[in-house]
Design a protein around this motif. Structure first.
Motif, short mmCIF file in Angstrom:
data_model
loop_
_atom_site.label_atom_id
_atom_site.label_comp_id
_atom_site.label_asym_id
_atom_site.label_seq_id
_atom_site.Cartn_x
_atom_site.Cartn_y
_atom_site.Cartn_z
N ALA A 1 22.75 22.56 8.01
CA ALA A 1 22.19 22.60 6.40
C ALA A 1 20.77 22.01 6.31
CB ALA A 1 24.02 21.93 5.63
N TYR B 1 22.08 28.04 9.92
CA TYR B 1 21.26 28.49 8.17
C TYR B 1 19.86 29.83 8.39
CZ TYR B 1 24.96 25.31 6.36
OH TYR B 1 25.83 24.91 5.81
N GLU C 1 23.68 30.21 4.83
CA GLU C 1 24.85 30.18 6.64
C GLU C 1 25.00 31.11 6.98
OE1 GLU C 1 28.38 27.55 8.20
OE2 GLU C 1 27.99 27.70 6.02
#
Length: 129
Positions: free
Chosen positions: A21, A65, A107
């Motif tokens: 992330a 991501y 994501e």
């Protein structure tokens, strides 16, 4: 890698794949990956190249991501289209990007036995050329 002329028409968006992330909030200068630092540019992809890039660099991953960047935000002198086998030219950002350049983040996950092409294909509305 040999430079190529940019595609015509230019895509509206390019994408950066990250294995984790992104920082929240996204900083003004995004932290470069080891590969980007080593190569001297930020590796990007256009939407149709994403399954190829994912298979090359994330073949053993079940998630990553994508940062969606508006290409027009960058001066054409800092985005080069370099020849990479099987891609017709990959966009490489010779510089960096940050919070003002990121349109959206998402994501992506793939299920058991699912290819990245199948996983990414389910998001065609978000993935735009």
């Amino acid at each position: 890698m040999a430079p190529l002329p940019p595609p015509s028409p230019l895509p509206e968006f390019v994408y950066k794949i990250t294995p984790t992330a992104p920082p929240d909030p996204i900083p003004e200068q995004y932290p470069l990956s080891d590969l980007d630092r080593q190569d001297g540019f930020v590796h990007l992809s256009v939407s149709w190249q994403l399954p190829i890039t994912a298979d090359l660099f994330f073949k053993d991953s079940t998630s990553f991501y994508l940062l969606k960047l508006r290409l027009a935000k960058f001066n054409s002198s800092v985005v080069k289209w370099d020849e990479v086998e099987g891609t017709n030219g990959c966009p490489h950002l010779y510089g960096n990007f940050g919070a003002n350049d990121v349109v959206s983040v998402r994501e992506f996950r793939r299920g058991e036995g699912q290819t990245w092409k199948e996983a990414l294909g389910a998001e065609e509305g978000w993935l735009e050329y």
